[in-house]
Design a protein around this motif. Structure first.
Motif, PDB file in Angstrom:
ATOM      1  N   THR A 108      -1.181 -44.870 -12.967  1.00 16.79           N
ATOM      2  CA  THR A 108      -2.240 -44.356 -13.833  1.00 16.79           C
ATOM      3  C   THR A 108      -2.252 -42.843 -13.711  1.00 16.79           C
ATOM      4  O   THR A 108      -2.391 -42.304 -12.600  1.00 16.79           O
ATOM      5  CB  THR A 108      -3.606 -44.932 -13.435  1.00 16.79           C
ATOM      6  OG1 THR A 108      -3.563 -46.357 -13.512  1.00 16.79           O
ATOM      7  CG2 THR A 108      -4.696 -44.396 -14.361  1.00 16.79           C
ATOM      8  N   LEU A 110      -3.733 -39.187 -13.896  1.00 19.85           N
ATOM      9  CA  LEU A 110      -5.003 -38.458 -13.864  1.00 19.85           C
ATOM     10  C   LEU A 110      -4.894 -37.133 -14.614  1.00 19.85           C
ATOM     11  O   LEU A 110      -5.844 -36.697 -15.262  1.00 19.85           O
ATOM     12  CB  LEU A 110      -5.427 -38.198 -12.412  1.00 19.85           C
ATOM     13  CG  LEU A 110      -5.802 -39.420 -11.583  1.00 19.85           C
ATOM     14  CD1 LEU A 110      -6.069 -39.019 -10.127  1.00 19.85           C
ATOM     15  CD2 LEU A 110      -7.040 -40.097 -12.162  1.00 19.85           C
ATOM     16  N   GLN A 112      -3.393 -36.406 -17.244  1.00 18.42           N
ATOM     17  CA  GLN A 112      -3.508 -36.529 -18.689  1.00 18.42           C
ATOM     18  C   GLN A 112      -4.956 -36.653 -19.149  1.00 18.42           C
ATOM     19  O   GLN A 112      -5.247 -36.517 -20.345  1.00 18.42           O
ATOM     20  CB  GLN A 112      -2.690 -37.729 -19.177  1.00 18.42           C
ATOM     21  CG  GLN A 112      -1.189 -37.542 -19.018  1.00 18.42           C
ATOM     22  CD  GLN A 112      -0.394 -38.721 -19.520  1.00 18.42           C
ATOM     23  OE1 GLN A 112      -0.962 -39.667 -20.077  1.00 18.42           O
ATOM     24  NE2 GLN A 112       0.914 -38.685 -19.319  1.00 18.42           N
ATOM     25  N   LYS A 113      -5.858 -36.925 -18.200  1.00 19.39           N
ATOM     26  CA  LYS A 113      -7.282 -36.985 -18.545  1.00 19.39           C
ATOM     27  C   LYS A 113      -7.915 -35.598 -18.644  1.00 19.39           C
ATOM     28  O   LYS A 113      -8.996 -35.439 -19.209  1.00 19.39           O
ATOM     29  CB  LYS A 113      -8.048 -37.805 -17.502  1.00 19.39           C
ATOM     30  CG  LYS A 113      -7.673 -39.269 -17.437  1.00 19.39           C
ATOM     31  CD  LYS A 113      -8.538 -39.960 -16.393  1.00 19.39           C
ATOM     32  CE  LYS A 113      -8.239 -41.447 -16.309  1.00 19.39           C
ATOM     33  NZ  LYS A 113      -9.106 -42.120 -15.308  1.00 19.39           N
ATOM     34  N   TYR A 145     -10.247 -33.719  -7.771  1.00 16.68           N
ATOM     35  CA  TYR A 145     -10.618 -34.885  -8.574  1.00 16.68           C
ATOM     36  C   TYR A 145     -11.721 -35.659  -7.849  1.00 16.68           C
ATOM     37  O   TYR A 145     -11.562 -36.072  -6.699  1.00 16.68           O
ATOM     38  CB  TYR A 145      -9.408 -35.790  -8.795  1.00 16.68           C
ATOM     39  CG  TYR A 145      -9.739 -37.131  -9.410  1.00 16.68           C
ATOM     40  CD1 TYR A 145     -10.301 -37.222 -10.677  1.00 16.68           C
ATOM     41  CD2 TYR A 145      -9.478 -38.315  -8.720  1.00 16.68           C
ATOM     42  CE1 TYR A 145     -10.601 -38.452 -11.250  1.00 16.68           C
ATOM     43  CE2 TYR A 145      -9.764 -39.547  -9.280  1.00 16.68           C
ATOM     44  CZ  TYR A 145     -10.333 -39.613 -10.548  1.00 16.68           C
ATOM     45  OH  TYR A 145     -10.630 -40.831 -11.100  1.00 16.68           O
ATOM     46  N   ASP A 150     -15.354 -39.247 -11.807  1.00 13.09           N
ATOM     47  CA  ASP A 150     -14.218 -39.126 -12.714  1.00 13.09           C
ATOM     48  C   ASP A 150     -14.200 -37.761 -13.397  1.00 13.09           C
ATOM     49  O   ASP A 150     -14.020 -37.648 -14.610  1.00 13.09           O
ATOM     50  CB  ASP A 150     -14.241 -40.243 -13.754  1.00 13.09           C
ATOM     51  CG  ASP A 150     -12.873 -40.433 -14.422  1.00 13.09           C
ATOM     52  OD1 ASP A 150     -11.860 -40.084 -13.786  1.00 13.09           O
ATOM     53  OD2 ASP A 150     -12.833 -40.923 -15.570  1.00 13.09           O
TER      54      ASP A 150
END
Length: 932
Positions: A108, A110, A112-113, A145, A150
């Motif tokens: 997953t 992170l 790219q968020k 982070y 989030d």
């Protein structure tokens, strides 16, 4: 100059390079199926190891390596396990990996968020977890982070070397040319701008009391006390090397990873280097890119080429003679600060606390069999005789060849008994020195194993058995020698608990005399009746009242309990590849060299054992993957935590992969499993970490596996229950269809049988009817036959009548013709004679005779004359008469009297008849008439 060079050559030849090191296990790129560089290492709560291996993330479960790649395959520079997530940082990318139900890792992202764009060519070199935050550091920034919220926060932190350090719950990092910083309220705060912090790359920050210990790239240590930075003197100060990585171990000591010299293990206070291990001493490579200490205190090294793991606190250390100068070690002894090794090459020594190479003692070249300390003197049993060793010198005191061992003689302090190749001999102490006195006459058998009780000596010989020898009081001759056949092979004798014991492959016996040899059931049970398989002689350790021996699974010893006279057995596991290197069978040796420390000789050096570090294992076994599929390929993975997975019958081939995360080189892991409903018993112990089951029948199964780690069974057993579904042709629907089908088939068969029997009945009726008709027909045929036979008889009778009548006519006409001829010869015939002749002619041509013949002929051959007349209407009566005679197959000669003509006339008539019939020349007239 030449003598000096010669001296150096001799010195090199008489020494052997090597150092006693903790066990090292190397993993090459081929073994882990990855690339060369390993930038970071971490361990998950499940104790699996994860490695940032260039473009791959490697996972190691203690048995198998697994490789995972990011979608774009960038170089992975950092990895950090936190809870159930494995965080990684790479080129312009960071995120985390989690395990799916089937055990596979999925990624997953992170980064790219984030809405904040990354710097150009940004790579993430370090990851730090702190409470709910995870920090990713590149050479440009620190990305924070918050996994609870989030959210992301960015701190600008340009540096030459990324290094996030957590000291006393504070995060520290270096900004190039600005100094040392910390994070306060989410912002960077300057801690110190000392020139060391601004100018020198930092490879480690650690807490020491309330201060910070700083390690620089130049291998210098500094201590920062919140106000000033002071040098911290260490043993590294005299070494000029460049460091790349560092770590403080749980025991407070430090490990420094260098760029070109392997790693340095530094004591907690820094005053001594415990180890310096490089490629020459066993590593895969000299460049240490990353360091990690796992939960079992093993040290992992991520190298520029491969991986290495060091078991720093293992009970075993290794001395590997890479050059082969030391040879196979047969004996060892530690005395007055010297460690002596007796090998097949000679007697070697070095200082006990020294790491210098072993050197050979001059004059001791050749096979050494034994080293013993008696009367504060070190004796060396040698192929050439017996040496007395003092410090680094040895004196040959006996040239009686082949000294196996030496025993003190009770009540004779100045005498020692030797066992030699050719019997027994005596050493005597005179004026403080030991010398050879005499060999004992009357016994010349090789005496490797012998025990002495006053004047009684027991000698064991592998092939010849036991010898019971009584010596004379002056120890010069034998009084009596009794030989008894041995009780088996692999034998030796030893003294234990003030008794002489005799060990063979069949048992261990106590010996009092030649007539009193009894089995020691306790020792036999402990040594020979276990499942480990004793494979060596018994080696007594008199100082500790222990009996050592080697087994198929390691080393075992028997000792007496300190609280009772009960004997206890202890087993120390050694892997099979190490056991295979322990030297010549029957000459295995283990020698005490310090308190609780033992030296075990091997074929290329030795292994040291520290009993204080031997601990039982508390490892757990895990099922890592479950593959299923068809017979050719098992490509699908089942959920590991499923309570009862259901598999199609077409997927009835299953492979289980399991492991124990054990990373100690000397701890061997074996597995045992069972499959309930297939077979309920446990399998044999095996080193294979997978089990394959093929063509499983449908039904419920439970797979259970456990492990033996060293000599301890794993704390848990891992189980997995699953069901192989019925094949489609045995499903409930199929069974219902089969039931319906069987019912319909029954009905069909019933109808078929009913129709069959009906047809059979009808067929029987028809057959009976036909039989009746046949019988009637047969009856009719019989009647017709009878009638035919009757008619045939009648025809035959008619034919006989015809033949009789024909013959009668022939005879009559012949008679009349004869009579006529005679009458014609009568001369002067009168009128009466002529009338007789005329009467005779009338009788020969009588129409009544013809009429009679015609009737008989028609009865025999009905309508022949009519048929032939109808076809040939030109025939005259005479022609018909000729045809009748020809029909009876009469010759011309027989026909002539009947017609009262000559034979020639008959032939003429036949010719005319052929003409009337218009027969071809080649057709036979009689055949035509007979077949008409």
């Amino acid at each position: 100059m030449r003598p000096y060079i010669f001296y150096l050559l001799v010195l090199l030849c008489s020494t052997t390079l090597g150092q006693e090191l903790p066990p090292i296990k190397n993993y090459t790129t081929k073994e882990y199926n990855g690339e060369f560089q390993n930038w970071a290492i971490t361990q998950s709560p499940s104790k699996n190891i994860y490695v940032a291996n260039h473009t791959s993330l490697l996972e190691f479960d203690g048995s198998k390596w697994h490789q995972y790649k990011l979608p774009t395959s960038p170089i992975i520079r950092s990895v950090k396990a936190a809870g159930d997530k494995i965080y990684t940082g790479s080129y312009r990318e960071f995120g985390y990996w989690t395990k799916e139900e089937n055990g596979e890792l999925v990624y997953t992202s992170l980064s790219q968020k984030m809405e904040i764009p990354m710097a150009e060519d940004e790579e993430f070199w370090d990851i730090l977890e702190l409470e709910q935050w995870v920090l990713f550091q590149s050479l440009d920034r620190i990305y924070i982070y918050d996994h609870a919220e989030d959210t992301f926060k960015v701190i600008e932190a340009n540096s030459d070397k990324a290094n996030l350090s957590l000291v006393n719950d504070n995060v520290y990092f270096q900004i190039a040319r600005k100094g040392l910083f910390t994070i306060q309220n989410g912002e960077s705060a300057l801690v110190s701008d000392d020139p060391v912090f601004t100018d020198e790359p930092i490879v480690g920050l650690y807490g020491i009391d309330n201060d910070i210990l700083v390690i620089t790239e130049g291998s210098r240590f500094y201590k920062y006390d919140s106000e000033s930075l002071e040098p911290w003197q260490t043993a590294m100060d005299t070494i000029n090397i460049k460091l790349y990585s560092s770590i403080q171990l749980n025991d407070g000591s430090f490990v420094l990873g260098s760029i070109s010299n392997g790693f340095y293990h530094l004591s907690q206070n820094g005053d001594s280097i415990i180890e310096n291990i490089d490629q020459e001493k066993g590593l895969n490579n000299n460049t240490v890119l990353s360091l990690f200490e796992d939960s079992d205190n093993n040290l992992w090294l991520g190298l520029d080429n491969g991986l290495s793991i060091i078991n720093l606190y293992a009970p075993f250390n290794e001395y590997v003679d890479k050059l082969g100068n030391l040879g196979l070690v047969y004996a060892a002894l530690s005395h007055k600060g010297y460690l002596y090794l007796g090998t097949n090459q000679g007697l070697f020594y070095r200082k006990t606390e020294s790491s210098n190479p072993f050197r050979m003692i001059d004059g001791t070249e050749g096979q050494v069999w034994n080293l013993q300390l008696l009367d504060s003197t070190v004796f060396c049993g040698h192929n050439n005789g017996t040496f007395v060793v003092k410090n680094d010198e040895a004196e040959l005191i006996s040239d009686f060849p082949g000294t196996w061992g030496i025993k003190p003689i009770q009540n004779h302090d100045n005498l020692l008994l030797q066992g030699n190749y050719n019997g027994l001999s005596i050493l005597e102490k005179k004026k403080g020195s030991w010398t050879f006195r005499n060999s004992i006459e009357g016994f010349t058998v090789s005496s490797r194993f012998f025990e002495l009780d006053s004047l009684e000596v027991v000698v064991n010989h592998e092939q010849k058995g036991l010898y019971f020898i009584e010596l004379q009081s002056d120890f010069r001759k034998t009084k009596q020698v009794i030989n008894k056949e041995g009780f088996g092979h692999s034998s030796n004798i030893f003294s234990f608990q003030d008794q002489i014991h005799y060990k063979t492959n069949s048992g261990i016996y106590t010996i009092k005399n030649e007539n009193d040899i009894k089995i020691d059931s306790t020792l036999t049970q402990m040594v020979l009746a276990n499942n480990n398989g004793q494979v060596s002689i018994i080696i007594p350790e008199n100082s500790e009242q222990r009996l050592w021996f080697f087994t198929n699974s390691g080393i075992q010893y028997v000792s007496q309990s300190t609280l009772s006279n009960k004997l206890n057995s202890s087993n120390i596991s050694i892997p099979s590849d190490i056991r295979a290197n322990l030297g010549v069978s029957g000459f295995e040796n283990i020698s005490k060299i310090a308190e609780s420390k033992y030296l075990i000789g091997s074929s290329n050096g030795y292994v040291s054992l520290d009993l204080t570090k031997v601990e039982s294992s508390d490892k757990e076994i895990h099922i890592n993957s479950i593959y299923y599929g068809g017979y050719q390929e098992l490509s699908s993975k089942a959920p590991i935590n499923s309570t009862n997975e259901q598999l199609k019958y077409s997927n009835n081939n299953v492979r289980f992969e399991f492991s124990v995360p054990e990373y100690d080189k000397y701890t061997e892991v074996k597995y045992q499993y069972k499959m309930e409903n297939l077979y309920n018993g446990w399998s044999e112990w095996s080193e294979s970490s997978e089990a394959i089951f093929k063509n499983l029948a449908f039904g419920d199964y439970t797979f259970t596996v456990r492990a033996m780690v060293g000599n301890s069974i794993s704390e848990n057993t891992a189980s997995y229950s699953f069901t192989i579904l019925r094949p489609w042709y045995l499903s409930n629907l199929a069974l219902a269809l089969y039931t319906i089908g069987l019912f319909l088939l029954f009905v069909l068969i019933h109808r078929l049988y009913k129709n069959y029997y009906k047809r059979k009945q009808e067929s029987l009726i028809k057959r009976n009817k036909k039989e009746l008709e046949r019988r009637e027909l047969e009856e009719k045929e019989r009647i017709a036959k009878l009638q035919t036979e009757k008619l045939q008889n009648e025809i035959e009778n008619k034919n006989r009548e015809l033949a009789i009548s024909t013959m009668s006519l022939v005879k009559k006409n012949k008679f009349l013709s004869s009579l006529k001829s005679q009458l014609k010869e009568v001369p002067n015939k009168d009128r009466s004679i002529k009338s007789v002749i005329k009467e005779i002619d009338n009788n020969i041509n009588s129409e009544d005779d013809w009429k009679f013949f015609e009737d008989a002929f028609n009865n025999a051959d009905r309508d022949f004359l009519k048929r032939i007349k109808a076809k040939h209407d030109s025939l005259t009566n005479n022609d018909l008469r000729l045809c009748a005679y020809l029909r009876l197959n009469l010759s011309s000669k027989e026909i002539a009297p009947l017609l009262n003509i000559s034979v020639k006339s008959v032939e003429m008539k036949r010719y005319r008849l052929r003409k009337k019939f218009d027969l071809p020349h080649h057709d036979n007239l009689i055949d035509y008439i007979l077949n008409f």
